[in-house]
Design a protein around this motif. Structure first.
Motif, PDB file in Angstrom:
ATOM      1  N   VAL A 118      -2.212   2.148  21.691  1.00 20.19           N
ATOM      2  CA  VAL A 118      -2.520   3.073  20.602  1.00 20.19           C
ATOM      3  C   VAL A 118      -2.801   4.471  21.143  1.00 20.19           C
ATOM      4  O   VAL A 118      -2.301   5.470  20.611  1.00 20.19           O
ATOM      5  N   ALA A 119      -3.571   4.555  22.204  1.00 24.37           N
ATOM      6  CA  ALA A 119      -3.924   5.869  22.761  1.00 24.37           C
ATOM      7  C   ALA A 119      -2.727   6.598  23.350  1.00 24.37           C
ATOM      8  O   ALA A 119      -2.660   7.829  23.308  1.00 24.37           O
ATOM      9  N   SER A 120      -1.756   5.858  23.880  1.00 26.39           N
ATOM     10  CA  SER A 120      -0.617   6.502  24.543  1.00 26.39           C
ATOM     11  C   SER A 120       0.556   6.781  23.605  1.00 26.39           C
ATOM     12  O   SER A 120       1.452   7.548  23.978  1.00 26.39           O
ATOM     13  N   ALA A 121       0.568   6.201  22.429  1.00 20.81           N
ATOM     14  CA  ALA A 121       1.692   6.397  21.510  1.00 20.81           C
ATOM     15  C   ALA A 121       1.636   7.799  20.902  1.00 20.81           C
ATOM     16  O   ALA A 121       0.618   8.185  20.336  1.00 20.81           O
ATOM     17  N   PRO A 122       2.719   8.551  20.995  1.00 17.51           N
ATOM     18  CA  PRO A 122       2.715   9.880  20.382  1.00 17.51           C
ATOM     19  C   PRO A 122       2.786   9.832  18.860  1.00 17.51           C
ATOM     20  O   PRO A 122       2.505  10.821  18.196  1.00 17.51           O
ATOM     21  N   LEU A 123       3.140   8.671  18.320  1.00 16.22           N
ATOM     22  CA  LEU A 123       3.236   8.520  16.871  1.00 16.22           C
ATOM     23  C   LEU A 123       2.702   7.156  16.475  1.00 16.22           C
ATOM     24  O   LEU A 123       3.050   6.140  17.074  1.00 16.22           O
ATOM     25  N   LEU A 124       1.838   7.161  15.484  1.00 22.21           N
ATOM     26  CA  LEU A 124       1.352   5.923  14.875  1.00 22.21           C
ATOM     27  C   LEU A 124       1.645   6.006  13.384  1.00 22.21           C
ATOM     28  O   LEU A 124       1.458   7.057  12.775  1.00 22.21           O
ATOM     29  N   ILE A 125       2.104   4.902  12.832  1.00 22.86           N
ATOM     30  CA  ILE A 125       2.258   4.823  11.381  1.00 22.86           C
ATOM     31  C   ILE A 125       1.352   3.688  10.912  1.00 22.86           C
ATOM     32  O   ILE A 125       1.571   2.528  11.257  1.00 22.86           O
ATOM     33  N   ALA A 126       0.316   4.063  10.176  1.00 26.21           N
ATOM     34  CA  ALA A 126      -0.568   3.071   9.572  1.00 26.21           C
ATOM     35  C   ALA A 126       0.074   2.679   8.246  1.00 26.21           C
ATOM     36  O   ALA A 126       0.404   3.537   7.425  1.00 26.21           O
ATOM     37  N   VAL A 127       0.258   1.376   8.066  1.00 29.24           N
ATOM     38  CA  VAL A 127       0.927   0.859   6.877  1.00 29.24           C
ATOM     39  C   VAL A 127      -0.116   0.156   6.014  1.00 29.24           C
ATOM     40  O   VAL A 127      -0.859  -0.692   6.494  1.00 29.24           O
ATOM     41  N   PHE A 128      -0.138   0.544   4.756  1.00 28.49           N
ATOM     42  CA  PHE A 128      -1.143   0.032   3.833  1.00 28.49           C
ATOM     43  C   PHE A 128      -0.502  -0.645   2.628  1.00 28.49           C
ATOM     44  O   PHE A 128       0.587  -0.257   2.190  1.00 28.49           O
ATOM     45  N   LEU A 129      -1.221  -1.606   2.071  1.00 26.56           N
ATOM     46  CA  LEU A 129      -0.944  -2.128   0.737  1.00 26.56           C
ATOM     47  C   LEU A 129      -1.739  -1.262  -0.224  1.00 26.56           C
ATOM     48  O   LEU A 129      -2.960  -1.125  -0.076  1.00 26.56           O
ATOM     49  N   ASP A 130      -1.064  -0.674  -1.196  1.00 28.43           N
ATOM     50  CA  ASP A 130      -1.769   0.068  -2.240  1.00 28.43           C
ATOM     51  C   ASP A 130      -2.149  -0.940  -3.315  1.00 28.43           C
ATOM     52  O   ASP A 130      -1.305  -1.361  -4.111  1.00 28.43           O
ATOM     53  N   THR A 131      -3.396  -1.346  -3.312  1.00 31.00           N
ATOM     54  CA  THR A 131      -3.838  -2.391  -4.251  1.00 31.00           C
ATOM     55  C   THR A 131      -3.713  -1.941  -5.698  1.00 31.00           C
ATOM     56  O   THR A 131      -3.565  -2.775  -6.585  1.00 31.00           O
ATOM     57  N   ALA A 132      -3.721  -0.646  -5.944  1.00 31.28           N
ATOM     58  CA  ALA A 132      -3.539  -0.139  -7.305  1.00 31.28           C
ATOM     59  C   ALA A 132      -2.098  -0.329  -7.777  1.00 31.28           C
ATOM     60  O   ALA A 132      -1.843  -0.404  -8.982  1.00 31.28           O
ATOM     61  N   ALA A 133      -1.152  -0.417  -6.851  1.00 29.28           N
ATOM     62  CA  ALA A 133       0.260  -0.604  -7.199  1.00 29.28           C
ATOM     63  C   ALA A 133       0.693  -2.060  -7.082  1.00 29.28           C
ATOM     64  O   ALA A 133       1.809  -2.408  -7.450  1.00 29.28           O
ATOM     65  N   SER A 134      -0.194  -2.903  -6.586  1.00 26.93           N
ATOM     66  CA  SER A 134       0.140  -4.296  -6.315  1.00 26.93           C
ATOM     67  C   SER A 134       0.208  -5.118  -7.594  1.00 26.93           C
ATOM     68  O   SER A 134      -0.628  -4.963  -8.483  1.00 26.93           O
ATOM     69  N   TYR A 135       1.214  -5.995  -7.663  1.00 31.36           N
ATOM     70  CA  TYR A 135       1.274  -6.914  -8.805  1.00 31.36           C
ATOM     71  C   TYR A 135       1.088  -8.356  -8.362  1.00 31.36           C
ATOM     72  O   TYR A 135       0.696  -9.204  -9.153  1.00 31.36           O
ATOM     73  N   ASN A 136       1.389  -8.654  -7.102  1.00 31.65           N
ATOM     74  CA  ASN A 136       1.196  -9.991  -6.557  1.00 31.65           C
ATOM     75  C   ASN A 136       0.959  -9.825  -5.060  1.00 31.65           C
ATOM     76  O   ASN A 136       1.883  -9.497  -4.314  1.00 31.65           O
ATOM     77  N   ARG A 137      -0.268 -10.057  -4.631  1.00 27.40           N
ATOM     78  CA  ARG A 137      -0.661  -9.769  -3.255  1.00 27.40           C
ATOM     79  C   ARG A 137       0.258 -10.418  -2.222  1.00 27.40           C
ATOM     80  O   ARG A 137       0.704  -9.763  -1.286  1.00 27.40           O
ATOM     81  N   GLU A 138       0.538 -11.706  -2.378  1.00 33.71           N
ATOM     82  CA  GLU A 138       1.376 -12.399  -1.397  1.00 33.71           C
ATOM     83  C   GLU A 138       2.782 -11.806  -1.335  1.00 33.71           C
ATOM     84  O   GLU A 138       3.309 -11.532  -0.258  1.00 33.71           O
ATOM     85  N   LYS A 139       3.381 -11.583  -2.483  1.00 32.07           N
ATOM     86  CA  LYS A 139       4.726 -10.999  -2.509  1.00 32.07           C
ATOM     87  C   LYS A 139       4.706  -9.573  -1.968  1.00 32.07           C
ATOM     88  O   LYS A 139       5.622  -9.157  -1.246  1.00 32.07           O
ATOM     89  N   ASP A 140       3.678  -8.824  -2.310  1.00 34.70           N
ATOM     90  CA  ASP A 140       3.594  -7.443  -1.843  1.00 34.70           C
ATOM     91  C   ASP A 140       3.402  -7.369  -0.327  1.00 34.70           C
ATOM     92  O   ASP A 140       3.967  -6.497   0.324  1.00 34.70           O
ATOM     93  N   LEU A 141       2.632  -8.282   0.237  1.00 38.17           N
ATOM     94  CA  LEU A 141       2.470  -8.298   1.692  1.00 38.17           C
ATOM     95  C   LEU A 141       3.769  -8.681   2.394  1.00 38.17           C
ATOM     96  O   LEU A 141       4.091  -8.150   3.460  1.00 38.17           O
ATOM     97  N   MET A 142       4.549  -9.567   1.771  1.00 41.80           N
ATOM     98  CA  MET A 142       5.858  -9.889   2.338  1.00 41.80           C
ATOM     99  C   MET A 142       6.770  -8.662   2.293  1.00 41.80           C
ATOM    100  O   MET A 142       7.514  -8.380   3.243  1.00 41.80           O
TER     101      MET A 142
END
Length: 172
Positions: free
Chosen positions: A72-96
Motif C-alpha cells: 500500500v505504501a509503495s503503490a503510486p495509485l490506490l483505488i478504494a472500492v466501495f459498496l454504496d449502500t444507498a444504491a444497493s438493492y441486494n447486498r449479495e448480488k451487489d457485492l458480486m
C-alpha cells in the motif's frame, strides 16, 4: 483452446505487489475507471463507488491499517472500492457486481502494462479507511486495489488447478 487478445489478457494477468515510484498517468486512471464502471450489475444499479488515492501521505496512512503495508505504501495509485449502500438493492448480488468491477480494474491495468493487486485484508479496518478517505456514510469498503508500474516482469504462469478438479460433469 481459442486464443485472442481478451483470453491472453486473462491468462497472463498476475497479482503485482512491487512498483516503481513512477506515477500512473491520468489517462490510464480514467481508462481503468471507465472499464470498472462497465462491469455487469443486477438491475444495472452500478452499486460501486471509487475513491482514487494518488497522494503518498494518504497511502502511508492507509498502509498502517493492513498487514500488507509495504504494498500500500509503495503503490503510486490506490483505488478504494466501495459498496454504496444507498444504491444497493441486494447486498449479495451487489457485492458480486463489485467483484466483477474489481476484475475489470485488474484486467484494464494489466492491458495498460501496469501491475495491480486486489487487497481484501484491509477490510478488518474498513471504518478507519473510510475516515481517512472521508468517504460518505453510505459507502462500505469492499476492497483496495494497489496499482503501479511493475518492478518485475511476471511472464511465468501462476499455478492453477486443472479443470477436472473444478468442473463437474465436464466434457473436457
Amino acid at each position: 483452446m481459442i486464443q485472442n487478445e481478451i483470453t491472453e489478457n486473462i491468462y497472463s494477468r498476475r497479482s503485482v505487489r512491487k512498483y516503481t515510484a513512477d506515477p500512473v498517468s491520468n489517462e490510464a486512471v480514467l481508462t481503468i475507471l471507465e472499464c470498472a464502471r462497465f462491469a455487469p450489475s443486477g438491475l444495472n444499479n452500478q452499486p460501486w463507488r471509487f475513491i482514487v488515492v494518488d497522494d503518498s501521505e494518504i497511502g502511508r496512512r492507509l498502509s498502517t491499517l493492513t498487514h500488507y503495508s509495504e504494498i500500500v505504501a509503495s503503490a503510486p495509485l490506490l483505488i478504494a472500492v466501495f459498496l454504496d449502500t444507498a444504491a444497493s438493492y441486494n447486498r449479495e448480488k451487489d457485492l458480486m457486481a463489485i467483484g466483477a468491477s474489481i476484475q475489470n480494474i485488474l484486467l484494464a491495468a494489466h492491458s495498460l502494462k501496469l501491475g495491480a493487486v486486489w487487497l481484501g485484508e484491509i477490510l478488518k479496518n474498513k471504518d478507519e479507511v473510510s475516515k481517512i478517505l472521508n468517504a460518505p456514510e453510505s459507502f462500505e469498503l469492499a476492497a483496495v486495489v494497489a496499482i503501479g508500474h511493475p518492478i518485475d516482469n511476471f511472464s511465468e504462469t501462476a499455478d492453477r488447478k486443472p479443470l477436472n478438479e473444478l468442473v463437474f460433469k465436464n466434457k473436457f
